[in-house]
Design a protein around this motif. Structure first.
Motif, PDB file in Angstrom:
ATOM      1  N   HIS A   5       0.846  -1.180   0.000  1.00 14.40           N
ATOM      2  CA  HIS A   5       0.000   0.000   0.000  1.00 14.40           C
ATOM      3  C   HIS A   5       0.892   1.245   0.000  1.00 14.40           C
ATOM      4  O   HIS A   5       1.730   1.404   0.873  1.00 14.40           O
ATOM      5  CB  HIS A   5      -0.871  -0.041   1.267  1.00 14.40           C
ATOM      6  N   ALA A   6       0.742   2.103  -1.008  1.00 16.95           N
ATOM      7  CA  ALA A   6       1.640   3.265  -1.125  1.00 16.95           C
ATOM      8  C   ALA A   6       0.982   4.565  -0.687  1.00 16.95           C
ATOM      9  O   ALA A   6       1.607   5.392  -0.022  1.00 16.95           O
ATOM     10  CB  ALA A   6       2.133   3.396  -2.566  1.00 16.95           C
ATOM     11  N   GLU A   7      -0.284   4.767  -1.057  1.00 22.45           N
ATOM     12  CA  GLU A   7      -0.961   6.033  -0.745  1.00 22.45           C
ATOM     13  C   GLU A   7      -2.448   5.790  -0.559  1.00 22.45           C
ATOM     14  O   GLU A   7      -3.014   4.886  -1.179  1.00 22.45           O
ATOM     15  CB  GLU A   7      -0.840   7.023  -1.917  1.00 22.45           C
ATOM     16  N   GLU A   8      -3.064   6.646   0.246  1.00 17.98           N
ATOM     17  CA  GLU A   8      -4.522   6.565   0.440  1.00 17.98           C
ATOM     18  C   GLU A   8      -5.051   7.985   0.600  1.00 17.98           C
ATOM     19  O   GLU A   8      -4.396   8.846   1.197  1.00 17.98           O
ATOM     20  CB  GLU A   8      -4.820   5.743   1.705  1.00 17.98           C
ATOM     21  N   ARG A   9      -6.247   8.205   0.057  1.00 21.88           N
ATOM     22  CA  ARG A   9      -6.861   9.519   0.228  1.00 21.88           C
ATOM     23  C   ARG A   9      -8.374   9.366   0.350  1.00 21.88           C
ATOM     24  O   ARG A   9      -8.990   8.614  -0.394  1.00 21.88           O
ATOM     25  CB  ARG A   9      -6.533  10.419  -0.966  1.00 21.88           C
ATOM     26  N   PHE A  10      -8.933  10.103   1.298  1.00 20.64           N
ATOM     27  CA  PHE A  10     -10.381  10.127   1.504  1.00 20.64           C
ATOM     28  C   PHE A  10     -10.865  11.547   1.262  1.00 20.64           C
ATOM     29  O   PHE A  10     -10.329  12.491   1.847  1.00 20.64           O
ATOM     30  CB  PHE A  10     -10.742   9.761   2.955  1.00 20.64           C
TER      31      PHE A  10
ATOM     32  N   MET B  40      -3.141   1.479   7.245  1.00 18.65           N
ATOM     33  CA  MET B  40      -4.397   2.179   7.507  1.00 18.65           C
ATOM     34  C   MET B  40      -4.689   2.330   8.997  1.00 18.65           C
ATOM     35  O   MET B  40      -5.480   3.190   9.370  1.00 18.65           O
ATOM     36  CB  MET B  40      -5.558   1.456   6.815  1.00 18.65           C
TER      37      MET B  40
ATOM     38  N   MET C   8      -2.535   5.429   9.753  1.00 20.04           N
ATOM     39  CA  MET C   8      -3.194   6.601   9.164  1.00 20.04           C
ATOM     40  C   MET C   8      -4.483   6.939   9.905  1.00 20.04           C
ATOM     41  O   MET C   8      -4.747   8.091  10.234  1.00 20.04           O
ATOM     42  CB  MET C   8      -3.479   6.318   7.689  1.00 20.04           C
TER      43      MET C   8
ATOM     44  N   VAL D 165     -12.804  16.995   5.916  1.00 26.11           N
ATOM     45  CA  VAL D 165     -13.423  16.707   4.616  1.00 26.11           C
ATOM     46  C   VAL D 165     -12.470  16.013   3.649  1.00 26.11           C
ATOM     47  O   VAL D 165     -12.893  15.497   2.606  1.00 26.11           O
ATOM     48  CB  VAL D 165     -14.001  17.982   3.960  1.00 26.11           C
ATOM     49  N   ASP D 166     -11.193  16.005   3.989  1.00 27.90           N
ATOM     50  CA  ASP D 166     -10.215  15.359   3.112  1.00 27.90           C
ATOM     51  C   ASP D 166      -9.044  14.911   3.974  1.00 27.90           C
ATOM     52  O   ASP D 166      -8.621  15.635   4.875  1.00 27.90           O
ATOM     53  CB  ASP D 166      -9.735  16.357   2.037  1.00 27.90           C
ATOM     54  N   TYR D 167      -8.548  13.711   3.694  1.00 34.20           N
ATOM     55  CA  TYR D 167      -7.428  13.192   4.489  1.00 34.20           C
ATOM     56  C   TYR D 167      -6.619  12.249   3.616  1.00 34.20           C
ATOM     57  O   TYR D 167      -7.178  11.344   3.010  1.00 34.20           O
ATOM     58  CB  TYR D 167      -7.975  12.452   5.718  1.00 34.20           C
ATOM     59  N   GLN D 168      -5.321  12.511   3.531  1.00 35.66           N
ATOM     60  CA  GLN D 168      -4.482  11.662   2.689  1.00 35.66           C
ATOM     61  C   GLN D 168      -3.140  11.394   3.352  1.00 35.66           C
ATOM     62  O   GLN D 168      -2.722  12.134   4.250  1.00 35.66           O
ATOM     63  CB  GLN D 168      -4.252  12.313   1.331  1.00 35.66           C
ATOM     64  N   ALA D 169      -2.491  10.338   2.916  1.00 36.37           N
ATOM     65  CA  ALA D 169      -1.154  10.018   3.416  1.00 36.37           C
ATOM     66  C   ALA D 169      -0.444   9.094   2.441  1.00 36.37           C
ATOM     67  O   ALA D 169      -1.074   8.360   1.677  1.00 36.37           O
ATOM     68  CB  ALA D 169      -1.229   9.360   4.784  1.00 36.37           C
ATOM     69  N   ARG D 170       0.886   9.154   2.514  1.00 35.65           N
ATOM     70  CA  ARG D 170       1.742   8.198   1.816  1.00 35.65           C
ATOM     71  C   ARG D 170       2.406   7.338   2.870  1.00 35.65           C
ATOM     72  O   ARG D 170       2.863   7.850   3.898  1.00 35.65           O
ATOM     73  CB  ARG D 170       2.856   8.928   1.053  1.00 35.65           C
ATOM     74  N   PHE D 171       2.474   6.052   2.582  1.00 38.59           N
ATOM     75  CA  PHE D 171       3.092   5.124   3.531  1.00 38.59           C
ATOM     76  C   PHE D 171       4.562   4.973   3.139  1.00 38.59           C
ATOM     77  O   PHE D 171       4.872   4.413   2.086  1.00 38.59           O
ATOM     78  CB  PHE D 171       2.368   3.776   3.492  1.00 38.59           C
TER      79      PHE D 171
END
Lengths: 150, 167
Positions: A85-90, B60, B63, B81-87
Motif C-alpha cells: 500500500h503506497a498512498e490513500e486519500r479520503f 491504515m 493513518m 473533509v479530506d485526508y491523505q497520506a503516503r506510507f
C-alpha cells in the motif's frame, strides 16, 4: 502480468453497505479515536449530526468491498500477494453516519508499469441510496517486481 | 475544550500532539474492525516469508489513528473533509517478550500544524507528522557525539499526511 489495457475499467457496484453504530464504535476503538461523536449518539447530535459519525478513515471498510472486484479480476493480472500500500486519500462530501446505506463502485483509474512492477491507482465512489456522492476513496498500490521464479 | 476560531488561524500554528502505541492485540482489533485480515499483520512466519522482518501494523491503522488529533482539535470529526497520506516506512509490532499480548511494542508520536489557510473556502490544511519512536540501540563503544541514551530514535512512517478541516 499486469494488463495496462485495463486502465479506466469501471467495475459493477458492490453490495450496498449498511453502516451500524456498532461498526462505527468498533472501528473508532480500533483506531484509538477518542472523539465522543464516534461513540455517544447524544454527542454526535449535539454537533448537528443525525447519528454517530464514522472516523475519517472508516470509508476504507466500504471501499475495500468495491476494490475486491479488482482483486478478483483475472484480466487485470495484478498479483495481490506482491502488493504494498503506497498512498490513500479520503474525500468526504458529507460524513458517513450510522444508519446510512451506501453504494460503492470502483474504477481502475491508473496503471503505470515500471519494469515488471507497477503503480496501480483505484478510485472508489461511495454514494447514498438517492445517488448523492458521499465519499471518494483513492488508493495507490505498488505491485512489486516479480522475483526470480525459483 | 474550545473549538478553534477560523479567523484566528495562521499557517505554521501547532494544533497539538499525541503519543499512540500499538500492541499485537491492537492489530487484531484493527483487522477485525476493518476486515483487513492480511496475515502480515498477525503472523510472524508469514510476514518473514514475504520479506518482512516480522509483523507490521496496517498502514491504515497508523493513518486512521493519526487523524483523531485533528478531529479532536476541530471539535467535530465531520469537519475533516479530506485526508491523505503516503506510507513510507513500515511500523514493526513485535510480539511482547513476556506478559499480555496487549503490551505495546510500537510507539508513535503524532503532531500537527497548519500548513495552509484557504479564506475563500473557509478551510485549513493540517499537516501531520507521524513518527515511530524506537529506543536507541545500545552501543557501549559509541563514539563521543553520538546520540546519548534516553533520546528515542524517530522515523517518519507517513509522508504528505494532510487533513483538510472545513469551518
Amino acid at each position: 502480468m499486469i494488463n495496462p489495457d485495463r486502465q479506466g475499467h469501471r467495475y459493477p457496484p458492490a453490495e450496498p453497505y449498511q453502516v451500524s453504530r456498532e461498526a462505527i464504535r468498533e472501528f473508532a476503538l480500533a483506531v484509538q479515536a477518542v472523539h465522543p461523536a464516534h461513540h455517544d449518539v447524544d454527542a454526535a447530535r449535539a454537533l448537528g449530526h443525525r447519528d454517530l459519525i464514522a472516523p475519517p478513515s472508516f470509508a476504507v471498510v466500504i471501499a475495500q468491498r468495491a476494490e475486491a472486484a479488482v482483486v478478483n479480476d483475472d484480466e487485470a493480472g495484478i498479483d495481490f500477494s506482491r502488493v504494498v500500500h503506497a498512498e490513500e486519500r479520503f474525500t468526504h462530501h458529507s460524513p458517513i453516519q450510522a444508519g446510512d446505506t451506501l453504494a460503492s463502485q470502483v474504477t481502475l483509474e491508473r496503471i503505470r508499469t515500471m519494469g515488471a512492477g507497477a503503480m496501480v491507482t483505484t478510485v472508489v465512489q461511495i454514494s447514498a441510496e438517492d445517488g448523492a456522492a458521499r465519499s471518494t476513496v483513492t488508493s495507490t498500490l505498488l505491485v512489486r517486481d516479480e522475483e526470480d521464479a525459483a | 475544550m474550545s473549538t478553534p476560531v477560523f479567523e484566528e488561524l495562521e499557517k505554521g500554528q501547532q494544533i497539538g500532539s499525541r503519543e499512540l502505541s500499538f500492541s499485537r492485540a491492537d492489530l487484531i482489533r484493527y483487522a477485525a474492525a476493518s476486515g483487513d485480515h492480511n496475515p502480515i499483520h498477525w503472523n510472524d512466519r508469514f510476514a518473514r516469508e514475504v520479506g518482512l522482518e516480522g509483523v507490521i501494523a496496517h498502514g491504515m491503522l497508523t493513518m486512521g489513528s493519526a487523524v483523531d488529533l485533528v478531529s479532536v482539535w476541530a471539535g467535530d470529526p465531520g469537519a475533516v473533509v479530506d485526508y491523505q497520506a503516503r506510507f513510507t516506512r513500515p511500523v514493526p509490532v513485535p510480539d511482547a517478550e513476556s506478559g499480555s499480548p496487549e503490551t505495546p511494542t510500537a510507539r508513535l508520536q503524532i503532531s500537527g500544524k497548519i500548513g495552509a489557510v484557504d479564506t475563500e473556502r473557509r478551510s485549513v490544511r493540517v499537516d501531520l507528522s507521524v513518527e515511530l519512536l524506537s529506543d536507541p540501540v545500545a552501543e557501549p563503544t559509541a563514539a563521543a557525539g553520538a546520540p546519548q541514551s534516553g533520546e528515542a530514535v524517530r522515523t517518519k512512517v507517513l509522508a504528505k499526511s494532510q487533513a483538510v478541516v472545513q469551518f
